[in-house]
Design an enzyme around this catalytic site. Structure first.
Site, PDB file in Angstrom:
ATOM      1  CG  ASP A 123      -2.067  -0.970   1.096  1.00  0.00           C
ATOM      2  OD1 ASP A 123      -2.211  -1.586   0.012  1.00  0.00           O
ATOM      3  OD2 ASP A 123      -2.812  -1.138   2.078  1.00  0.00           O
ATOM      4  CB  SER A 173      -6.476  -7.851   0.548  1.00  0.00           C
ATOM      5  OG  SER A 173      -5.961  -6.536   0.379  1.00  0.00           O
ATOM      6  CG  ASP A 231      -3.775   2.017 -11.514  1.00  0.00           C
ATOM      7  OD1 ASP A 231      -2.705   2.389 -11.000  1.00  0.00           O
ATOM      8  OD2 ASP A 231      -4.019   0.837 -11.810  1.00  0.00           O
ATOM      9  CB  VAL A 289       4.841   0.348  -3.217  1.00  0.00           C
ATOM     10  CG1 VAL A 289       5.213   0.444  -4.693  1.00  0.00           C
ATOM     11  CG2 VAL A 289       6.039  -0.133  -2.410  1.00  0.00           C
ATOM     12  CB  THR A 290      -0.352   1.663  -3.946  1.00  0.00           C
ATOM     13  OG1 THR A 290      -0.194   0.254  -4.144  1.00  0.00           O
ATOM     14  CG2 THR A 290      -1.481   2.164  -4.834  1.00  0.00           C
TER      15      THR A 290
END
EC number: 2.7.8.-
Length: 228
Positions: A29, A80, A91, A31-32
């Protein structure tokens, strides 16, 4: 189209880096979130000023987080629904920032209302293309179609063109025309992809309803026989 091949290739290439981050205690998360913030910074800081080369470099460094975070989750066995939701949502935010950055350039120093409108269309159509697939799947349809211009194509076409167009600032003549051409290609391609998905959902919906009606008709005589 590119998703099928490019994602598999870069997943293999980035696997060691994903494993390194996991050993350092970094979460998928995180990194996102960092990746999205980096893409937004590259797009909204550099693009509105016409610094397309450096903006593209910054975005490219962070855009691979979309592959790294999923790779990390699979390696750690922590995939998950929340992670998939967060990744997909951010995104859309990143894509909006990229095409929003182009629109801001053309609305400001780029001084081209037509290209500003095309960039905004690319932004909106990209969001709708993603929504059609998600909405179709949410009502139980497979949406089995490979669109002409999906997210990978939109990013590759626009960012490669932007990076090359940025070389105009280093004295390369005439190359800045590549960005308008790329945006037109993305706009038309997105429109075609949207049509492909709408037609597919319509066909799959009709097939599903026909199958349900046939199942109902087949069950009716048995129900009547049981009642008698």
């Amino acid at each position: 189209m590119l998703n099928k091949y490019a994602r598999a290739f870069f997943t293999r290439v980035l696997t060691p880096f994903a494993a390194f981050l996991l050993r350092r205690g970094v979460s998928p998360d995180a990194v996102t979130l960092v990746g999205t913030a980096g893409v937004m910074a590259g797009a909204l800081v550099f693009f509105p000023r016409g610094e397309f080369f450096w903006g593209t470099i910054v975005i490219t460094l962070f855009v691979f987080s979309d592959l790294v975070d999923g790779n990390m989750a699979r390696q750690a066995g922590t995939s998950s629904r929340w992670g998939a939701f967060l990744d997909s949502t951010l995104d859309r935010v990143a894509d909006g920032a990229i095409f929003g950055g182009f629109a801001l350039w053309y609305a400001g120093a780029g001084d081209n209302n037509m290209m500003c409108a095309v960039a905004i269309f690319c932004l909106a159509s990209g969001q709708v293309v993603s929504y059609t697939k998600a909405r179709g799947e949410s009502i139980g349809l497979p949406v089995a179609v490979n669109g002409l211009v999906e997210r990978a194509e939109r990013l590759v076409i626009s960012l490669v063109a932007a990076g090359l167009a940025g070389l105009h600032g280093f004295g390369v003549p005439g190359i800045d025309v590549l960005l308008p051409i790329a945006l037109w290609i993305v706009a038309v391609g997105s429109l075609v992809t949207l049509a492909q998905r709408v037609v597919t959902v319509r066909r799959e919906s009709a097939e599903a309803e026909e199958a349900a009606a046939q199942d109902g008709n087949a069950a009716a005589p048995r129900n009547g026989a049981d009642a008698s």
